[in-house]
Motif scaffolding. Structure first.
Motif, mmCIF file in Angstrom:
data_model
loop_
_atom_site.group_PDB
_atom_site.id
_atom_site.type_symbol
_atom_site.label_atom_id
_atom_site.label_comp_id
_atom_site.label_asym_id
_atom_site.label_seq_id
_atom_site.Cartn_x
_atom_site.Cartn_y
_atom_site.Cartn_z
ATOM 1 N N ASN A 32 -11.855 -2.777 3.116
ATOM 2 C CA ASN A 32 -10.656 -1.969 3.308
ATOM 3 C C ASN A 32 -9.989 -1.705 1.960
ATOM 4 O OD1 ASN A 32 -8.364 -4.100 2.959
ATOM 5 N ND2 ASN A 32 -9.884 -5.046 4.321
ATOM 6 N N TRP A 35 -8.016 -4.575 0.216
ATOM 7 C CA TRP A 35 -8.834 -5.621 -0.404
ATOM 8 C C TRP A 35 -9.374 -5.123 -1.739
ATOM 9 C CZ3 TRP A 35 -13.322 -6.917 -2.702
ATOM 10 C CH2 TRP A 35 -13.664 -8.264 -2.767
ATOM 11 N N THR A 40 -9.816 -5.736 -7.173
ATOM 12 C CA THR A 40 -10.522 -5.094 -8.288
ATOM 13 C C THR A 40 -9.668 -4.079 -9.056
ATOM 14 O OG1 THR A 40 -11.363 -3.156 -7.078
ATOM 15 C CG2 THR A 40 -12.644 -5.172 -6.900
ATOM 16 N N CYS A 115 -23.225 -4.025 -19.373
ATOM 17 C CA CYS A 115 -21.829 -3.623 -19.594
ATOM 18 C C CYS A 115 -21.379 -3.798 -21.045
ATOM 19 C CB CYS A 115 -20.908 -4.385 -18.651
ATOM 20 S SG CYS A 115 -21.249 -3.970 -16.932
ATOM 21 N N SER A 155 -20.069 -6.502 -1.364
ATOM 22 C CA SER A 155 -19.593 -7.238 -2.535
ATOM 23 C C SER A 155 -19.904 -6.504 -3.841
ATOM 24 C CB SER A 155 -20.177 -8.655 -2.564
ATOM 25 O OG SER A 155 -21.553 -8.604 -2.843
ATOM 26 N N ILE A 158 -18.556 -1.549 -3.837
ATOM 27 C CA ILE A 158 -17.193 -1.070 -4.095
ATOM 28 C C ILE A 158 -16.866 -0.992 -5.586
ATOM 29 C CG2 ILE A 158 -16.294 -1.983 -1.906
ATOM 30 C CD1 ILE A 158 -15.198 -4.285 -3.997
ATOM 31 N N LEU A 195 -26.344 -11.817 -12.370
ATOM 32 C CA LEU A 195 -26.183 -10.365 -12.258
ATOM 33 C C LEU A 195 -27.475 -9.719 -12.719
ATOM 34 C CD1 LEU A 195 -24.558 -7.827 -11.758
ATOM 35 C CD2 LEU A 195 -23.381 -8.156 -13.924
ATOM 36 N N GLN A 220 -25.367 -9.666 -7.408
ATOM 37 C CA GLN A 220 -24.368 -10.311 -8.267
ATOM 38 C C GLN A 220 -23.684 -11.486 -7.586
ATOM 39 O OE1 GLN A 220 -20.998 -8.829 -11.242
ATOM 40 N NE2 GLN A 220 -20.456 -8.233 -9.154
ATOM 41 N N GLY A 222 -20.413 -12.651 -7.961
ATOM 42 C CA GLY A 222 -19.203 -12.112 -8.568
ATOM 43 C C GLY A 222 -18.306 -13.164 -9.187
ATOM 44 N N GLN A 223 -18.166 -14.296 -8.516
ATOM 45 C CA GLN A 223 -17.243 -15.318 -9.030
ATOM 46 C C GLN A 223 -17.719 -15.893 -10.360
ATOM 47 O OE1 GLN A 223 -16.082 -18.323 -6.299
ATOM 48 N NE2 GLN A 223 -15.179 -16.879 -4.839
ATOM 49 N N PHE A 226 -17.174 -13.294 -13.041
ATOM 50 C CA PHE A 226 -15.729 -13.183 -13.277
ATOM 51 C C PHE A 226 -15.253 -14.276 -14.230
ATOM 52 C CE2 PHE A 226 -11.687 -11.478 -11.546
ATOM 53 C CZ PHE A 226 -10.801 -12.391 -12.099
ATOM 54 N N HIS A 257 -13.917 -3.505 -21.494
ATOM 55 C CA HIS A 257 -14.823 -3.026 -20.443
ATOM 56 C C HIS A 257 -14.080 -3.087 -19.111
ATOM 57 C CE1 HIS A 257 -18.129 -2.542 -17.766
ATOM 58 N NE2 HIS A 257 -18.100 -3.801 -17.351
ATOM 59 N N ALA A 259 -14.365 -3.800 -15.571
ATOM 60 C CA ALA A 259 -15.161 -4.360 -14.469
ATOM 61 C C ALA A 259 -14.268 -4.781 -13.317
ATOM 62 C CB ALA A 259 -15.974 -5.557 -14.946
ATOM 63 N N ILE A 263 -9.757 -9.269 -14.309
ATOM 64 C CA ILE A 263 -10.401 -9.811 -15.527
ATOM 65 C C ILE A 263 -9.629 -9.327 -16.746
ATOM 66 C CG2 ILE A 263 -12.456 -9.718 -17.018
ATOM 67 C CD1 ILE A 263 -14.197 -9.521 -14.524
ATOM 68 N N VAL A 317 -18.171 -7.892 -21.475
ATOM 69 C CA VAL A 317 -19.171 -8.861 -21.020
ATOM 70 C C VAL A 317 -20.022 -8.161 -19.960
ATOM 71 C CG1 VAL A 317 -19.420 -10.840 -19.450
ATOM 72 C CG2 VAL A 317 -18.085 -11.087 -21.528
ATOM 73 N N GLY A 318 -21.323 -8.431 -20.001
ATOM 74 C CA GLY A 318 -22.191 -7.789 -19.012
ATOM 75 C C GLY A 318 -23.357 -8.667 -18.610
HETATM 76 O O1 UT7 Z 1 -19.262 -5.734 -15.671
HETATM 77 C C1 UT7 Z 1 -19.645 -7.037 -15.473
HETATM 78 C C2 UT7 Z 1 -20.090 -7.112 -14.108
HETATM 79 N N1 UT7 Z 1 -19.267 -7.479 -13.051
HETATM 80 C C3 UT7 Z 1 -18.093 -8.113 -13.032
HETATM 81 O O2 UT7 Z 1 -17.464 -8.379 -14.006
HETATM 82 C C4 UT7 Z 1 -17.581 -8.483 -11.680
HETATM 83 C C5 UT7 Z 1 -16.950 -9.837 -11.668
HETATM 84 N N2 UT7 Z 1 -16.541 -10.271 -10.350
HETATM 85 C C6 UT7 Z 1 -15.589 -9.657 -9.608
HETATM 86 O O3 UT7 Z 1 -15.056 -8.632 -9.993
HETATM 87 C C7 UT7 Z 1 -15.159 -10.308 -8.324
HETATM 88 O O4 UT7 Z 1 -15.766 -11.558 -8.215
HETATM 89 C C8 UT7 Z 1 -15.473 -9.458 -7.040
HETATM 90 C C9 UT7 Z 1 -14.566 -8.245 -7.004
HETATM 91 C C10 UT7 Z 1 -16.929 -9.031 -7.046
HETATM 92 C C11 UT7 Z 1 -15.204 -10.279 -5.802
HETATM 93 O O5 UT7 Z 1 -13.856 -10.714 -5.806
HETATM 94 P P1 UT7 Z 1 -13.515 -12.264 -5.514
HETATM 95 O O6 UT7 Z 1 -12.062 -12.361 -5.569
HETATM 96 O O7 UT7 Z 1 -14.325 -13.082 -6.475
HETATM 97 O O8 UT7 Z 1 -13.999 -12.404 -4.038
HETATM 98 P P2 UT7 Z 1 -15.066 -13.440 -3.433
HETATM 99 O O9 UT7 Z 1 -16.436 -13.065 -3.854
HETATM 100 O O10 UT7 Z 1 -14.570 -14.818 -3.695
HETATM 101 O O11 UT7 Z 1 -14.895 -13.164 -1.902
HETATM 102 C C12 UT7 Z 1 -13.700 -13.466 -1.197
HETATM 103 C C13 UT7 Z 1 -13.855 -13.001 0.226
HETATM 104 C C14 UT7 Z 1 -15.170 -13.447 0.887
HETATM 105 O O12 UT7 Z 1 -14.917 -13.725 2.247
HETATM 106 P P3 UT7 Z 1 -14.737 -15.244 2.743
HETATM 107 O O13 UT7 Z 1 -16.014 -15.942 2.388
HETATM 108 O O14 UT7 Z 1 -13.541 -15.766 1.988
HETATM 109 O O15 UT7 Z 1 -14.512 -15.077 4.197
HETATM 110 C C15 UT7 Z 1 -16.020 -12.217 0.796
HETATM 111 O O16 UT7 Z 1 -17.013 -12.163 1.791
HETATM 112 O O17 UT7 Z 1 -13.853 -11.567 0.281
HETATM 113 C C16 UT7 Z 1 -15.009 -11.125 0.994
HETATM 114 N N3 UT7 Z 1 -15.417 -9.843 0.440
HETATM 115 C C17 UT7 Z 1 -14.885 -8.681 0.853
HETATM 116 N N4 UT7 Z 1 -13.961 -8.378 1.801
HETATM 117 C C18 UT7 Z 1 -13.639 -7.076 1.963
HETATM 118 C C19 UT7 Z 1 -16.307 -9.598 -0.546
HETATM 119 N N5 UT7 Z 1 -16.382 -8.283 -0.754
HETATM 120 C C20 UT7 Z 1 -15.517 -7.687 0.090
HETATM 121 C C21 UT7 Z 1 -15.138 -6.351 0.323
HETATM 122 N N6 UT7 Z 1 -14.210 -6.092 1.252
HETATM 123 N N7 UT7 Z 1 -15.677 -5.320 -0.385
#
Ligand code: UT7
Length: 332
Positions: A32, A35, A40, A115, A155, A158, A195, A220, A222-223, A226, A257, A259, A263, A317-318
Motif C-alpha cells: 500500500n 507502507w 522508502t 548502485c 519486497s 516497489i 543482493l 535482496q 533488505g535489512q 540497509f 545514492h 535507495a 538510509i 553503497v550497492g
Molecule cells: O541500492 C542498494 C540496494 N538496496 C537498498 O539499499 C535497500 C535497503 N533496504 C531497504 O530499503 C529496506 O530494507 C526495505 C524497503 C527493502 C524493506 O524495509 P524494512 O523496513 O527493512 O522492512 P522489512 O523487510 O523488515 O519488512 C517489514 C514488514 C514485513 O512483514 P512482517 O514480517 O513484519 O509481517 C514484510 O513482509 O513489511 C513487510 N513488507 C511489506 N509490506 C507492504 C515488505 N515489503 C512490503 C511491501 N508492502 N512492499
C-alpha cells in the motif's frame, strides 16, 4: 604526460516517460501507498516500454550531456557505461552507445558495480583525465531495472525504477579551483549474497529451471543491505573528509545514492549534515541503480542548490558489496 586536475563540465539525464505509481503497485502485489512512502520515501518511478533497452536510455543521457557542453561526440576520448542491466552480456553497452552517438575516436567499456557504479565510473574517468592521457571522458550511469525486477515480489518491486544520467570530465584550467578532490572506495564480497541476480551468468546459465524458479530477478535481504549502507556510507564519508582536512560543515551539498529515504536521513544525521544540505529525489524516481547520482545532481542544480565552487560529496553503497564516496569542487 602531465598530471591535470579533472573537473565535471556537463551533465545530462534521461528517464523514460512511463510512470509506475504506488497506486499502480497496489493492484499488482499486497502493498500500500502508506507502507511504501513511510519505509522508502518512494511515490513513483519511471519505467521503460518493452522496446527500450539500457543503451537507449544511455544514448539520450549522453546526447543531453554533449548538447549541454556544445561539443560533438567525435571529440570524446572514452565512454564508460556503468550498468547492471546491459542490453546483452556482450558486446558492451559502451560500444552500442559509442556507435549510436558517433563517438568515432572513443574507446570505452562497461563497469559493473551496481548502485556504486556511477561513482566508480566517475573516479575512473577522473583518473584517466588526471593522467593527462584523456581530455574528454563521458561517464554514463544507466539501468533498466524493470527488466530484472520480479513484479510478484513486493519486497523488491516497489523500490526500483529506470533511468540514466551522464557527466563529462575534462581537465581544469591551470590554477582553476574546481574539480576532483578525492575518492575512497571499498568492496566487500562477504555481502554478495544479500543482493544479487543469481542466474544468467556462468554459475547458473539460463535454463528452463532457472526461469521457472525466477532466478533471473533481483533477490535482496533488505535489512542486511540497509544496515550495511548506513554504516559504510557514514564510515567512508567520515574518513574521506578527515583525510582531506575537511568537516561536514564544509560540505555544501551531499548527493547520496537514492535507495531508501531512511538510509539517506540516517547517514546525514550520523555525519552531522543538516538534511537541507542533502539532495533527495527518490520520491519521483525510486532506485535507478547507476542512474541515481546524476539524476539527483541534475535536480540539485535545477533547484539552485549546487553552484560553481561548492564542495559536493557523492556517496553510494550497492550490491557486491560495492561502496564509495568522493569529493569534488563543483565547476559549473
Ligand atoms: O541500492 C542498494 C540496494 N538496496 C537498498 O539499499 C535497500 C535497503 N533496504 C531497504 O530499503 C529496506 O530494507 C526495505 C524497503 C527493502 C524493506 O524495509 P524494512 O523496513 O527493512 O522492512 P522489512 O523487510 O523488515 O519488512 C517489514 C514488514 C514485513 O512483514 P512482517 O514480517 O513484519 O509481517 C514484510 O513482509 O513489511 C513487510 N513488507 C511489506 N509490506 C507492504 C515488505 N515489503 C512490503 C511491501 N508492502 N512492499
Amino acid at each position: 604526460m602531465q598530471l591535470r586536475r579533472p573537473k565535471i563540465t556537463a551533465l545530462g539525464c534521461y528517464t523514460p516517460p512511463g510512470v509506475l505509481t504506488n497506486a499502480d503497485l497496489e493492484k499488482m502485489v499486497a502493498t500500500n501507498n502508506q507502507w511504501i512512502l513511510e519505509r522508502t520515501g518512494i511515490a513513483e518511478r519511471h519505467i521503460a516500454t518493452p522496446d527500450i533497452a539500457t543503451s537507449d536510455l544511455a544514448v539520450e543521457a549522453a546526447r543531453a550531456t554533449l548538447a549541454g557542453r556544445g561539443i560533438d561526440a567525435s571529440e570524446l576520448d572514452a565512454i564508460l557505461v556503468c550498468t547492471v542491466t546491459p542490453d546483452m552480456q556482450f558486446p558492451a553497452t559502451a560500444c552500442l552507445v559509442q556507435h549510436r552517438i558517433g563517438a568515432t575516436r572513443a574507446w570505452g567499456f562497461d563497469l559493473v558495480a551496481a548502485c556504486a557504479g556511477f561513482l566508480y565510473g566517475l573516479s575512473t574517468g577522473a583518473h584517466l583525465v588526471a593522467a593527462g592521457t584523456h581530455r574528454k571522458v563521458l561517464v554514463v550511469g544507466a539501468d533498466t531495472m524493470s527488466r530484472i525486477i520480479d513484479y510478484t515480489d513486493r519486497s523488491t518491486c516497489i523500490l526500483f525504477g529506470d533511468g540514466a544520467g551522464a557527466m563529462l570530465i575534462e581537465p581544469a584550467e591551470d590554477g582553476e579551483d574546481a574539480g576532483f578532490i578525492d575518492f575512497l572506495g571499498e568492496i566487500d564480497g562477504a555481502g554478495g549474497n544479500y543482493l544479487k541476480m543469481p542466474a544468467g551468468g556462468s554459475r547458473l546459465p539460463a535454463s528452463n529451471e532457472t526461469v521457472a524458479n525466477r532466478l533471473h530477478y533481483v533477490k535482496q535481504d533488505g535489512q542486511q543491505v540497509f544496515k550495511y549502507a548506513v554504516k559504510k556510507i557514514t564510515e567512508l564519508c567520515t574518513a574521506l573528509l578527515e583525510r582531506n582536512g575537511l568537516k561536514a560543515a564544509d560540505v555544501s551539498l551531499m548527493v547520496p545514492h537514492q535507495a531508501n529515504r531512511r538510509i539517506i536521513e540516517a547517514t546525514a544525521e550520523r555525519l552531522g549534515l543538516p538534511i537541507e544540505r542533502v539532495i533527495i529525489n527518490i520520491d519521483r524516481y525510486g532506485n535507478t541503480t547507476a542512474g541515481t547520482i546524476p539524476l539527483a545532481t541534475r535536480d540539485a542544480i535545477a533547484q539552485g542548490r549546487l553552484q560553481r565552487g561548492d564542495l559536493v560529496l557523492f556517496a553510494a553503497v550497492g550490491a557486491g558489496y560495492t561502496a564509495g564516496a568522493c569529493l569534488w569542487r563543483w565547476a559549473f
